[in-house]
Design an enzyme around this catalytic site. Structure first.
Site, PDB file in Angstrom:
ATOM      1  N   LEU A  96       3.628   2.701  12.027  1.00 20.11           N
ATOM      2  CA  LEU A  96       3.636   2.035  11.466  1.00 20.11           C
ATOM      3  C   LEU A  96       4.365   1.049  10.077  1.00 20.11           C
ATOM      4  CD1 LEU A  96       1.279  -0.905  11.141  1.00 20.11           C
ATOM      5  CD2 LEU A  96       0.309   0.294   9.724  1.00 20.11           C
ATOM      6  N   HIS A  97       4.711  -0.295  10.243  1.00 22.42           N
ATOM      7  CA  HIS A  97       5.114  -0.749   9.389  1.00 22.42           C
ATOM      8  C   HIS A  97       5.246  -2.263   9.169  1.00 22.42           C
ATOM      9  CE1 HIS A  97       8.310  -0.020  12.518  1.00 22.42           C
ATOM     10  NE2 HIS A  97       8.476  -0.757  12.101  1.00 22.42           N
ATOM     11  N   LEU A  98       4.633  -2.779   8.495  1.00 25.60           N
ATOM     12  CA  LEU A  98       4.667  -3.917   8.149  1.00 25.60           C
ATOM     13  C   LEU A  98       6.396  -4.366   7.803  1.00 25.60           C
ATOM     14  CD1 LEU A  98       3.000  -6.653   8.014  1.00 25.60           C
ATOM     15  CD2 LEU A  98       3.161  -6.040   5.490  1.00 25.60           C
TER      16      LEU A  98
END
Length: 141
Positions: A96-98
């Site tokens: 997960l990465h924004l």
């Protein structure tokens, strides 16, 4: 995870231009930025997609995203930011990465092409809404 690039960055085993390191999150510059200053925010815990993020990590993750959005404006002279999360499709690293991308008017980013469709009728639209409410365990009040 041993073969996860972002877990390697979190552990300090892989180099990154870090901009934030806190108890629950790490943020670093994207190596292939949309614009200079494009930041990736990742939880220190390995999860692949946003739906897998444990609820107790949601607040620190979102709080860091808010601060990063302010930081690209303050530090880089951006007028705002674009923030996005890919879940599986277009997710180049399965952690997960924004994305926090600095934006200014006239920067050339035109957004995404969103193909449009239509529901056959109101009944079909209501059926989709009901399916989503059921999946969320939500009822209309």
């Amino acid at each position: 995870m041993a073969d996860c690039t972002f877990c390697g960055i979190v552990a300090g085993d892989l180099p990154a231009a870090e901009v934030l390191r806190e108890e629950h999150v790490v943020a670093f510059l994207d190596t292939r930025p949309v614009f200079k200053g494009h930041v990736l925010l990742a939880p220190r815990t390995h999860v692949v997609t946003l739906p897998e993020l444990p609820p107790d990590l949601g607040v620190p993750f979102l709080a860091a995203a808010q601060r990063l959005g302010d930081a690209v404006v303050e530090a880089l002279g951006a007028q705002g930011s674009f923030m996005a999360v890919n879940n599986v499709v277009s997710q180049s690293v399965p952690h997960l990465h924004l994305h926090v991308v600095p934006r200014t008017k006239g920067d050339g980013l035109r957004g995404f092409f969103w193909p449009r469709t239509r529901y056959d009728d109101d009944e079909e639209r209501a059926a989709y809404a009901a399916r989503l409410r059921a999946a969320l365990g939500a009822a209309l009040e």
